[in-house]
Motif scaffolding. Sequence first.
Motif, mmCIF file in Angstrom:
data_model
loop_
_atom_site.group_PDB
_atom_site.id
_atom_site.type_symbol
_atom_site.label_atom_id
_atom_site.label_comp_id
_atom_site.label_asym_id
_atom_site.label_seq_id
_atom_site.Cartn_x
_atom_site.Cartn_y
_atom_site.Cartn_z
ATOM 1 N N SER A 116 0.850 -1.193 0.000
ATOM 2 C CA SER A 116 0.000 0.000 0.000
ATOM 3 C C SER A 116 0.886 1.244 0.000
ATOM 4 O O SER A 116 2.056 1.190 0.384
ATOM 5 N N THR A 117 0.296 2.369 -0.429
ATOM 6 C CA THR A 117 1.020 3.640 -0.432
ATOM 7 C C THR A 117 0.204 4.657 0.348
ATOM 8 O O THR A 117 -0.934 4.957 -0.011
ATOM 9 N N GLY A 118 0.811 5.183 1.414
ATOM 10 C CA GLY A 118 0.107 6.147 2.256
ATOM 11 C C GLY A 118 0.210 7.567 1.715
ATOM 12 O O GLY A 118 -0.745 8.126 1.206
ATOM 13 N N HIS A 119 1.406 8.149 1.800
ATOM 14 C CA HIS A 119 1.587 9.567 1.413
ATOM 15 C C HIS A 119 2.925 9.676 0.676
ATOM 16 O O HIS A 119 3.932 10.088 1.247
ATOM 17 N N ARG A 120 2.911 9.337 -0.605
ATOM 18 C CA ARG A 120 4.155 9.298 -1.371
ATOM 19 C C ARG A 120 4.843 10.666 -1.492
ATOM 20 O O ARG A 120 6.070 10.754 -1.359
ATOM 21 N N PRO A 121 4.109 11.765 -1.735
ATOM 22 C CA PRO A 121 4.804 13.057 -1.830
ATOM 23 C C PRO A 121 5.583 13.412 -0.567
ATOM 24 O O PRO A 121 6.602 14.100 -0.640
ATOM 25 N N ALA A 122 5.108 12.959 0.572
ATOM 26 C CA ALA A 122 5.805 13.221 1.831
ATOM 27 C C ALA A 122 6.826 12.137 2.160
ATOM 28 O O ALA A 122 7.415 12.141 3.245
ATOM 29 N N LYS A 123 7.006 11.196 1.212
ATOM 30 C CA LYS A 123 7.925 10.063 1.410
ATOM 31 C C LYS A 123 7.551 9.268 2.664
ATOM 32 O O LYS A 123 8.405 8.806 3.422
ATOM 33 N N SER A 124 6.260 9.120 2.860
ATOM 34 C CA SER A 124 5.738 8.439 4.042
ATOM 35 C C SER A 124 4.895 7.223 3.645
ATOM 36 O O SER A 124 4.042 7.324 2.755
ATOM 37 N N GLU A 125 5.156 6.093 4.279
ATOM 38 C CA GLU A 125 4.364 4.875 4.107
ATOM 39 C C GLU A 125 4.258 4.463 2.637
ATOM 40 O O GLU A 125 3.172 4.344 2.087
ATOM 41 N N ILE A 126 5.407 4.261 2.019
ATOM 42 C CA ILE A 126 5.458 3.860 0.613
ATOM 43 C C ILE A 126 5.748 2.364 0.517
ATOM 44 O O ILE A 126 6.741 1.885 1.049
ATOM 45 N N ASP A 127 4.844 1.637 -0.144
ATOM 46 C CA ASP A 127 4.985 0.197 -0.340
ATOM 47 C C ASP A 127 5.055 -0.540 1.001
ATOM 48 O O ASP A 127 6.011 -1.251 1.292
ATOM 49 N N VAL A 128 4.016 -0.343 1.799
ATOM 50 C CA VAL A 128 3.977 -0.895 3.156
ATOM 51 C C VAL A 128 2.628 -1.568 3.439
ATOM 52 O O VAL A 128 1.651 -1.346 2.725
ATOM 53 N N PRO A 129 2.570 -2.382 4.498
ATOM 54 C CA PRO A 129 1.254 -2.794 5.008
ATOM 55 C C PRO A 129 0.639 -1.619 5.764
ATOM 56 O O PRO A 129 1.368 -0.800 6.329
ATOM 57 N N ILE A 130 -0.685 -1.525 5.777
ATOM 58 C CA ILE A 130 -1.326 -0.416 6.483
ATOM 59 C C ILE A 130 -2.726 -0.841 6.917
ATOM 60 O O ILE A 130 -3.394 -1.616 6.235
ATOM 61 N N ASN A 131 -3.177 -0.326 8.051
ATOM 62 C CA ASN A 131 -4.374 -0.877 8.682
ATOM 63 C C ASN A 131 -5.664 -0.693 7.879
ATOM 64 O O ASN A 131 -6.534 -1.560 7.886
ATOM 65 N N TYR A 132 -5.816 0.432 7.171
ATOM 66 C CA TYR A 132 -7.071 0.603 6.431
ATOM 67 C C TYR A 132 -7.145 -0.305 5.206
ATOM 68 O O TYR A 132 -8.242 -0.692 4.792
ATOM 69 N N ALA A 133 -6.011 -0.690 4.651
ATOM 70 C CA ALA A 133 -6.028 -1.689 3.578
ATOM 71 C C ALA A 133 -6.585 -3.002 4.104
ATOM 72 O O ALA A 133 -7.430 -3.647 3.465
ATOM 73 N N ASP A 134 -6.138 -3.396 5.295
ATOM 74 C CA ASP A 134 -6.608 -4.647 5.899
ATOM 75 C C ASP A 134 -8.097 -4.589 6.220
ATOM 76 O O ASP A 134 -8.845 -5.549 5.999
ATOM 77 N N TYR A 135 -8.550 -3.446 6.741
ATOM 78 C CA TYR A 135 -9.957 -3.305 7.108
ATOM 79 C C TYR A 135 -10.870 -3.479 5.905
ATOM 80 O O TYR A 135 -11.828 -4.258 5.939
ATOM 81 N N TYR A 136 -10.578 -2.751 4.822
ATOM 82 C CA TYR A 136 -11.463 -2.832 3.656
ATOM 83 C C TYR A 136 -11.308 -4.156 2.908
ATOM 84 O O TYR A 136 -12.256 -4.604 2.247
ATOM 85 N N TYR A 137 -10.156 -4.772 3.041
ATOM 86 C CA TYR A 137 -9.976 -6.119 2.481
ATOM 87 C C TYR A 137 -10.901 -7.121 3.169
ATOM 88 O O TYR A 137 -11.607 -7.898 2.507
ATOM 89 N N ILE A 138 -10.949 -7.075 4.493
ATOM 90 C CA ILE A 138 -11.835 -7.995 5.226
ATOM 91 C C ILE A 138 -13.294 -7.669 4.945
ATOM 92 O O ILE A 138 -14.127 -8.571 4.784
ATOM 93 N N GLU A 139 -13.624 -6.390 4.853
ATOM 94 C CA GLU A 139 -14.998 -6.025 4.516
ATOM 95 C C GLU A 139 -15.368 -6.571 3.135
ATOM 96 O O GLU A 139 -16.484 -7.064 2.925
ATOM 97 N N ALA A 140 -14.443 -6.502 2.187
ATOM 98 C CA ALA A 140 -14.703 -7.034 0.845
ATOM 99 C C ALA A 140 -14.920 -8.538 0.880
ATOM 100 O O ALA A 140 -15.796 -9.070 0.180
ATOM 101 N N LEU A 141 -14.155 -9.246 1.699
ATOM 102 C CA LEU A 141 -14.359 -10.689 1.843
ATOM 103 C C LEU A 141 -15.755 -10.982 2.385
ATOM 104 O O LEU A 141 -16.444 -11.893 1.909
#
Length: 393
Positions: free
Chosen positions: A360-385
């Motif tokens: 996942s990519t959080g805030h690329r312009p700020a060089k923050s959380e690039i190509d990482v796991p992140i909690n909202y990705a997991d949340y919506y993934y489980i909701e999709a399941l």
Amino acid sequence: MKLKIKLASLMLLSYTFVHAQKVDVKKSMQSATTQTDVLIKNVDSARKIKPKQVSPRTVENGQFKMVVSRDWTSGFFPAQLWFYYAYTKDKKYLDLARKYTEDIKVEQFNKGTHDLGFMIYCPFGNGYKLTKDTAYKAVIIQAAKSLSTRFNAKSGVIKSWDHNGDKWKFPVIIDNMMNLELLFEATKFTGDSSFYKIAISHADKTMKNHYRPDFSSYHVIDYDTVSGNVRNKLTAQGYANESSWARGQAWGLYGYTLCYRYTKSAAYLAQADAIANFILSSKITPADGIPYWDYNDPQIPNVSRDASAAAITASALYELAKYSKERKKYKAAADKILLSLSTKYTSAPSANYGFLLEHSTGHRPAKSEIDVPINYADYYYIEALLRNKNKGY
């Protein structure tokens, strides 16, 4: 010639088979709960050192990162635990969900953020749905009151950020569409239509001002609260002001889909359909359905993907499929994304401190959380399941 025809037929058969695959929801949920058990242990260990940090957010540069309750992502972890309880009916997850939800409760009084839908409604809304606990209902109503204080009647929208006053005066980000669910529910709970009216006003103004003719979205619209007019159209987390930030497109799709759920307005359904068409017709997105972090980054394909945008999109498409004439198309697209996430983007067992999805990519312009796991990705993934299995979400 016969050999060429036979080979072509075999290739078509193979293509059809691959694209007809369905995600194994049972297997994916079993893997997810096992992985989250690892996450829970890491959360408990971290909280012994820093008790005020209540929820896990990401892993960045190999470091496990927790957040305090006022962080916009604080509600996703307890909400994810509510999803597990909904699916398994295991009291273990009920107890854990209650425990971690309680830690976010103070934010119901927070008037300094627009993110109360994420922070409060995700955990407390899911908790109320599953338990009918009236204390959760009261928290949701108070949070809606707090959020309503950020509404400006002249511009007709809810303010997103109070920071960076040198850049904007009354910024509204597309993400804010996700917080309207809190207001719609508050009207259902109380009969007070003021929450509903604020949500409608915000959705209408966002539809008018955030969207380009191709139904891609700006990230930030800055309003003049005296005239109510738009001052500027910008980005904060995308590649450029005129680019299409992938997660922003997903937030808009999800937001207008939920607006249709509550209002049955044909305009919102048409908007959701149009946004879905923009996303699904992209020639930039790779075949697996997981978008690059911004549709217009000139460095594509040598840039990060955003699994969080994909998970949000898949979850939204499953719901939109229930309302739209494009039901089969949306469900097939959601199935493809979900299969990709479940087979190519999941963490190895016990890796990433227990987070589920990678890339996942959080805030690329700020060089923050690039190509990482992140909690909202997991949340919506489980909701999709859960939505794939028609579990009431």
